[in-house]
Design a protein around this motif. Structure first.
Motif, PDB file in Angstrom:
ATOM      1  N   ALA A  22       1.131  -1.418   0.170  1.00 41.74           N
ATOM      2  CA  ALA A  22      -0.140  -0.195  -0.240  1.00 41.74           C
ATOM      3  C   ALA A  22       0.908   1.734  -0.160  1.00 41.74           C
ATOM      4  N   ARG A  23       1.965   0.949   0.558  1.00 44.12           N
ATOM      5  CA  ARG A  23       3.111   2.749   0.258  1.00 44.12           C
ATOM      6  C   ARG A  23       3.439   2.998  -0.680  1.00 44.12           C
ATOM      7  N   TRP A  24       2.803   4.491  -0.771  1.00 47.84           N
ATOM      8  CA  TRP A  24       3.266   4.899  -1.512  1.00 47.84           C
ATOM      9  C   TRP A  24       3.664   6.309  -1.812  1.00 47.84           C
ATOM     10  N   SER A  25       4.282   7.500  -2.214  1.00 46.02           N
ATOM     11  CA  SER A  25       4.812   8.564  -1.733  1.00 46.02           C
ATOM     12  C   SER A  25       3.680   9.610  -2.881  1.00 46.02           C
ATOM     13  N   PRO A  26       2.757  10.197  -2.466  1.00 45.17           N
ATOM     14  CA  PRO A  26       1.878  11.673  -2.994  1.00 45.17           C
ATOM     15  C   PRO A  26       2.374  12.450  -2.710  1.00 45.17           C
ATOM     16  N   ARG A  27       1.768  13.405  -3.874  1.00 47.05           N
ATOM     17  CA  ARG A  27       2.418  15.223  -2.986  1.00 47.05           C
ATOM     18  C   ARG A  27       1.539  15.662  -2.915  1.00 47.05           C
ATOM     19  N   ALA A  28       0.211  15.360  -3.241  1.00 45.91           N
ATOM     20  CA  ALA A  28      -1.221  15.994  -2.979  1.00 45.91           C
ATOM     21  C   ALA A  28      -1.412  15.594  -1.159  1.00 45.91           C
ATOM     22  N   GLU A  79      12.735  23.947  -6.773  1.00 42.56           N
ATOM     23  CA  GLU A  79      11.557  24.589  -7.374  1.00 42.56           C
ATOM     24  C   GLU A  79      10.808  22.942  -7.376  1.00 42.56           C
ATOM     25  N   PHE A  80      10.944  22.076  -8.398  1.00 46.84           N
ATOM     26  CA  PHE A  80      10.115  20.567  -8.553  1.00 46.84           C
ATOM     27  C   PHE A  80       9.339  20.352  -7.003  1.00 46.84           C
ATOM     28  N   ASN A  81      10.061  20.142  -6.297  1.00 48.40           N
ATOM     29  CA  ASN A  81       9.779  19.486  -4.892  1.00 48.40           C
ATOM     30  C   ASN A  81       9.005  20.657  -4.006  1.00 48.40           C
ATOM     31  N   GLN A  82       9.406  22.369  -4.495  1.00 48.87           N
ATOM     32  CA  GLN A  82       8.672  23.203  -3.340  1.00 48.87           C
ATOM     33  C   GLN A  82       7.037  22.982  -4.070  1.00 48.87           C
ATOM     34  N   THR A 131       4.509   8.897   3.107  1.00 46.37           N
ATOM     35  CA  THR A 131       5.619   9.227   3.505  1.00 46.37           C
ATOM     36  C   THR A 131       6.779   9.803   1.518  1.00 46.37           C
ATOM     37  N   HIS A 132       6.929  10.830   1.611  1.00 46.28           N
ATOM     38  CA  HIS A 132       6.963  11.184   0.369  1.00 46.28           C
ATOM     39  C   HIS A 132       9.032  11.767   0.520  1.00 46.28           C
ATOM     40  N   GLN A 133       9.724  10.656  -0.018  1.00 47.23           N
ATOM     41  CA  GLN A 133      11.552  11.043  -0.257  1.00 47.23           C
ATOM     42  C   GLN A 133      11.721  11.765  -1.180  1.00 47.23           C
ATOM     43  N   MET A 134      12.619  12.320  -0.576  1.00 51.69           N
ATOM     44  CA  MET A 134      13.200  13.802  -1.765  1.00 51.69           C
ATOM     45  C   MET A 134      14.825  13.886  -1.195  1.00 51.69           C
ATOM     46  N   GLY A 135      15.614  13.642  -2.707  1.00 51.14           N
ATOM     47  CA  GLY A 135      16.395  13.746  -3.284  1.00 51.14           C
ATOM     48  C   GLY A 135      17.045  15.145  -3.393  1.00 51.14           C
ATOM     49  N   GLY A 136      16.361  16.246  -3.827  1.00 49.56           N
ATOM     50  CA  GLY A 136      16.401  17.566  -4.286  1.00 49.56           C
ATOM     51  C   GLY A 136      15.767  18.611  -3.680  1.00 49.56           C
ATOM     52  N   PHE A 137      16.766  18.749  -2.948  1.00 52.25           N
ATOM     53  CA  PHE A 137      17.000  19.881  -1.857  1.00 52.25           C
ATOM     54  C   PHE A 137      18.690  20.636  -2.152  1.00 52.25           C
ATOM     55  N   PRO A 180      -0.562   4.150 -11.899  1.00 48.51           N
ATOM     56  CA  PRO A 180       0.369   3.567 -11.409  1.00 48.51           C
ATOM     57  C   PRO A 180       1.733   3.081 -11.058  1.00 48.51           C
ATOM     58  N   ARG A 181       2.060   2.741  -9.911  1.00 46.22           N
ATOM     59  CA  ARG A 181       3.568   2.242  -9.900  1.00 46.22           C
ATOM     60  C   ARG A 181       4.095   1.186 -10.422  1.00 46.22           C
ATOM     61  N   SER A 182       5.396   1.581 -10.821  1.00 50.71           N
ATOM     62  CA  SER A 182       5.853   0.327 -11.220  1.00 50.71           C
ATOM     63  C   SER A 182       7.055  -0.191 -11.021  1.00 50.71           C
ATOM     64  N   ARG A 183       7.489  -1.557 -10.883  1.00 48.10           N
ATOM     65  CA  ARG A 183       8.960  -1.876 -11.147  1.00 48.10           C
ATOM     66  C   ARG A 183       9.211  -2.819 -11.691  1.00 48.10           C
ATOM     67  N   ARG A 184      10.804  -3.229 -12.215  1.00 47.39           N
ATOM     68  CA  ARG A 184      11.139  -4.424 -12.842  1.00 47.39           C
ATOM     69  C   ARG A 184      10.642  -5.770 -12.092  1.00 47.39           C
TER      70      ARG A 184
HETATM   71  C1  LIG Z   1      16.809   8.908  -2.116  1.00 52.60           C
HETATM   72  C2  LIG Z   1      15.020   9.407  -2.696  1.00 52.60           C
HETATM   73  C3  LIG Z   1      15.608  10.818  -3.510  1.00 52.60           C
HETATM   74  C4  LIG Z   1      13.829  10.981  -4.491  1.00 52.60           C
HETATM   75  N1  LIG Z   1      14.217  12.029  -4.750  1.00 52.60           N
HETATM   76  C5  LIG Z   1      12.586  12.422  -4.519  1.00 52.60           C
HETATM   77  C6  LIG Z   1      12.626  13.957  -5.251  1.00 52.60           C
HETATM   78  O1  LIG Z   1      13.668  15.049  -5.390  1.00 52.60           O
HETATM   79  N2  LIG Z   1      11.481  14.674  -5.874  1.00 52.60           N
HETATM   80  C7  LIG Z   1       9.718  13.530  -5.708  1.00 52.60           C
HETATM   81  O2  LIG Z   1       9.167  13.953  -5.881  1.00 52.60           O
HETATM   82  N3  LIG Z   1      10.648  12.346  -5.103  1.00 52.60           N
HETATM   83  C8  LIG Z   1      11.740  12.087  -5.358  1.00 52.60           C
HETATM   84  N4  LIG Z   1      12.147  10.407  -4.741  1.00 52.60           N
HETATM   85  C9  LIG Z   1      11.105   9.697  -4.961  1.00 52.60           C
HETATM   86  C10 LIG Z   1      11.123   8.557  -5.541  1.00 52.60           C
HETATM   87  O3  LIG Z   1      10.559   9.231  -7.051  1.00 52.60           O
HETATM   88  C11 LIG Z   1       9.722   7.953  -5.580  1.00 52.60           C
HETATM   89  O4  LIG Z   1       9.520   6.883  -4.320  1.00 52.60           O
HETATM   90  C12 LIG Z   1       9.419   6.615  -6.873  1.00 52.60           C
HETATM   91  O5  LIG Z   1       9.019   6.917  -8.305  1.00 52.60           O
HETATM   92  C13 LIG Z   1       8.379   5.468  -6.686  1.00 52.60           C
HETATM   93  O6  LIG Z   1       7.151   5.698  -6.313  1.00 52.60           O
HETATM   94  P1  LIG Z   1       6.027   5.128  -4.768  1.00 52.60           P
HETATM   95  O7  LIG Z   1       7.339   5.570  -3.832  1.00 52.60           O
HETATM   96  O8  LIG Z   1       5.178   6.062  -4.862  1.00 52.60           O
HETATM   97  O9  LIG Z   1       6.774   3.601  -5.214  1.00 52.60           O
HETATM   98  C14 LIG Z   1      12.759   9.958  -4.079  1.00 52.60           C
HETATM   99  C15 LIG Z   1      13.308   8.785  -3.672  1.00 52.60           C
HETATM  100  C16 LIG Z   1      14.306   8.789  -2.428  1.00 52.60           C
HETATM  101  C17 LIG Z   1      13.722   7.448  -2.174  1.00 52.60           C
END
Ligand SMILES: Cc1cc2nc3c(=O)[nH]c(=O)nc-3n(C[C@H](O)[C@H](O)[C@H](O)COP(=O)(O)O)c2cc1C
Length: 202
Positions: A22-28, A79-82, A131-137, A180-184
């Protein structure tokens, strides 16, 4: 409109714990704050992560919407993440201590910090918090702004919050939110016999 969680929950090849699927990374995100009790349990989950020599290199700077730490994290985002992260009620920096008690390098800091964020992400899902992780900072800028000590390294920023209506997002982001989310496949990552040889048990 189709329920977003049903779009995001993958059809797995082998069944897994429902929280993992069920885990996924929302932006809203919804404006609703995350309750302190939930934050306590989320960070407690991180606490029980395994780590090399039990050094527990994970540290977290937590910003709650409206406070100074939150604003400094926002300022450091690309900016994209902001564009979307400002919806989240909580922004966190995941920070690793890069050395051990003797001041020698801990080569496992990134691995261990990553695991702790994975652990807390699953506890968050259990709480209905995404949660939604971000490397863009800009890590250098926010290290200065928050006076993060030497030997500590910010590796990722992430949001915490209740999922919200995708309609609040920029149209380009709405499309991503509803995809939808995808993975290999597992067989492309898991080998037996020789590297690249699909595991026999699959
Ligand atoms: C280390 C790391 C950095 C990421 N950086 C960004 C980011 O800067 N901006 C963003 O929108 N998503 C970012 N993501 C989210 C990924 O794009 C996302 O986890 C991936 O597309 C899979 O989607 P899911 O988490 O919904 O399964 C990051 C995820 C990780 C683990």
């Amino acid at each position: 409109m189709q329920n977003i969680d049903s779009i995001k929950t993958p059809s797995v090849d082998y069944s897994v714990h429902p929280l993992i699927a069920a885990r996924w990374s929302p932006r809203a995100y919804d404006t609703k704050p995350v309750e302190s009790e939930k934050l306590q349990r989320i960070f407690e989950a991180a606490r029980w992560t395994a780590s090399a020599n039990n050094l527990q290199p994970w540290y977290f700077m937590v910003g709650l919407k409206g406070d100074e730490v939150y604003q400094k994290i926002v300022d450091s985002l690309v900016e994209f993440n902001q564009m979307w992260a400002i919806n989240a009620p909580v922004l966190v920096l995941a920070i690793a201590k890069t050395t051990n008690a003797k001041g020698e390098p801990n080569k496992s800091y990134a691995y261990d910090l990553g695991q702790s964020v994975a652990m807390l992400s699953l506890q968050a899902m259990e709480e209905g918090i995404y949660t939604h992780q971000m490397g863009g900072f800009d890590a250098s800028a926010v290290t200065l702004a928050l006076e993060i000590p030497e030997d500590y390294k910010i590796l990722v920023a992430f949001t915490l919050g209740y999922p919200g209506d995708a309609g609040i997002l920029h149209p380009n982001l709405q499309k991503l939110e509803m995809s939808p989310r995808s993975r290999r496949s597992v067989s492309e990552s898991v080998f037996t016999g020789s590297f690249g040889h699909k595991a026999d048990f699959l």
